[in-house]
Design an enzyme around this catalytic site. Structure first.
Site, PDB file in Angstrom:
ATOM      1  N   GLU A  82       0.832  -1.204   0.000  1.00 55.08           N
ATOM      2  CA  GLU A  82       0.000   0.000   0.000  1.00 55.08           C
ATOM      3  C   GLU A  82       0.867   1.255   0.000  1.00 55.08           C
ATOM      4  O   GLU A  82       1.672   1.462   0.906  1.00 55.08           O
ATOM      5  CB  GLU A  82      -0.929  -0.003   1.220  1.00 55.08           C
ATOM      6  CG  GLU A  82      -1.764  -1.274   1.372  1.00 55.08           C
ATOM      7  CD  GLU A  82      -2.821  -1.422   0.288  1.00 55.08           C
ATOM      8  OE1 GLU A  82      -3.010  -0.460  -0.479  1.00 55.08           O
ATOM      9  OE2 GLU A  82      -3.459  -2.488   0.211  1.00 55.08           O
ATOM     10  N   CYS A 144      -6.674  -1.575   9.922  1.00 60.25           N
ATOM     11  CA  CYS A 144      -5.362  -1.742   9.298  1.00 60.25           C
ATOM     12  C   CYS A 144      -4.878  -0.428   8.690  1.00 60.25           C
ATOM     13  O   CYS A 144      -3.760   0.019   8.939  1.00 60.25           O
ATOM     14  CB  CYS A 144      -5.474  -2.816   8.218  1.00 60.25           C
ATOM     15  SG  CYS A 144      -3.920  -3.348   7.531  1.00 60.25           S
ATOM     16  N   HIS A 163      -0.617  -5.900   2.661  1.00 60.09           N
ATOM     17  CA  HIS A 163      -1.812  -6.727   2.771  1.00 60.09           C
ATOM     18  C   HIS A 163      -1.513  -8.094   2.158  1.00 60.09           C
ATOM     19  O   HIS A 163      -1.078  -8.174   1.000  1.00 60.09           O
ATOM     20  CB  HIS A 163      -2.995  -6.087   2.047  1.00 60.09           C
ATOM     21  CG  HIS A 163      -3.817  -5.210   2.927  1.00 60.09           C
ATOM     22  ND1 HIS A 163      -4.260  -3.952   2.552  1.00 60.09           N
ATOM     23  CD2 HIS A 163      -4.299  -5.409   4.189  1.00 60.09           C
ATOM     24  CE1 HIS A 163      -4.973  -3.414   3.540  1.00 60.09           C
ATOM     25  NE2 HIS A 163      -5.000  -4.279   4.534  1.00 60.09           N
TER      26      HIS A 163
END
Length: 220
Positions: A82, A144, A163
């Site tokens: 991410e 998260c 992830h």
């Protein structure tokens, strides 16, 4: 004398058995003998308020150089790195039924904070047979991503979020542990590339010694 970096592992939730993360496997593998880092494994609950307190304490107490959060995405078929985190949109309740006020992480925080690491570059270099690694610009809006935003805020962009899919016959814990090792090694390389020019500039302009370098750790 420069303090030895630390690498700590943060898990976004206490996973169910089928959502187990490969932290024992990563602990056994480490980050390679050429990586002068110390690996720690820490765990965060699916609790916005608790996460907010713990993330702040860890940054204040450990003063890490870099933090990598690892979370399970049951719908994922690949490992996603991410690139950034968003401040608003946290409307799903945590395990205690709590939602951040107005769905905001930090009322005065920027709308988006990006990691200093180029996740696109890391995803291209992190080659592990049998595992797809991709980068993403949308980490979702749950605990998260909430924890990730806080780490990016406290660490001025020196954080990452990975992830991972659920463990399965095609992705056993041993393979996922190896994939995380390779990805984190590439992230550390990215951090060092960015850090060396800054340290050189600091020594030239401020005539500082190694004792003037920031202390703390790298967190997984």
């Amino acid at each position: 004398q420069r303090r030895r970096p630390q690498v700590d592992s943060w898990v976004r939730k206490i996973p169910r058995r089928r959502d187990r993360l490969p932290t024992p496997e990563l602990s056994k593998l480490g980050l390679g003998s050429d990586m002068q880092v110390e690996l720690r494994i820490l765990q965060l609950p699916v609790d916005y308020r608790e996460v907010k307190q713990r993330v702040a304490r860890i940054w204040e107490d450990l003063r890490p150089h870099f933090v990598v959060h690892v979370g399970v995405d049951p719908a994922a078929k690949a490992i996603f790195l991410e690139q950034c985190s968003k401040n608003r949109g946290y409307r799903d309740a945590d395990i205690r039924g709590f939602r951040p006020e107005c769905g905001v992480c930090l009322p005065d925080g920027p709308e988006v904070i990006a990691s200093e690491v180029s996740m696109k570059a890391v995803s291209r270099r992190a080659a592990v047979q049998g595992v797809e690694v991709a980068f993403s610009r949308d980490a979702g809006r749950y605990v998260c991503d909430y924890a990730y935003y806080l780490s990016l805020h406290h660490g001025n962009g020196c954080a990452a979020l990975i992830h991972v899919p659920r463990l399965s016959p095609w992705l056993p814990a041993s393979l996922l542990g190896k994939a995380l090792q390779v990805i984190i090694q590439e992230m550390l390389e990215e951090i060092e590339k960015a850090r060396v020019p800054n340290l050189v500039h600091r020594k030239l302009s401020l005539c500082s010694s190694s004792q003037g370098e920031p202390t703390g750790g790298l967190l997984l």
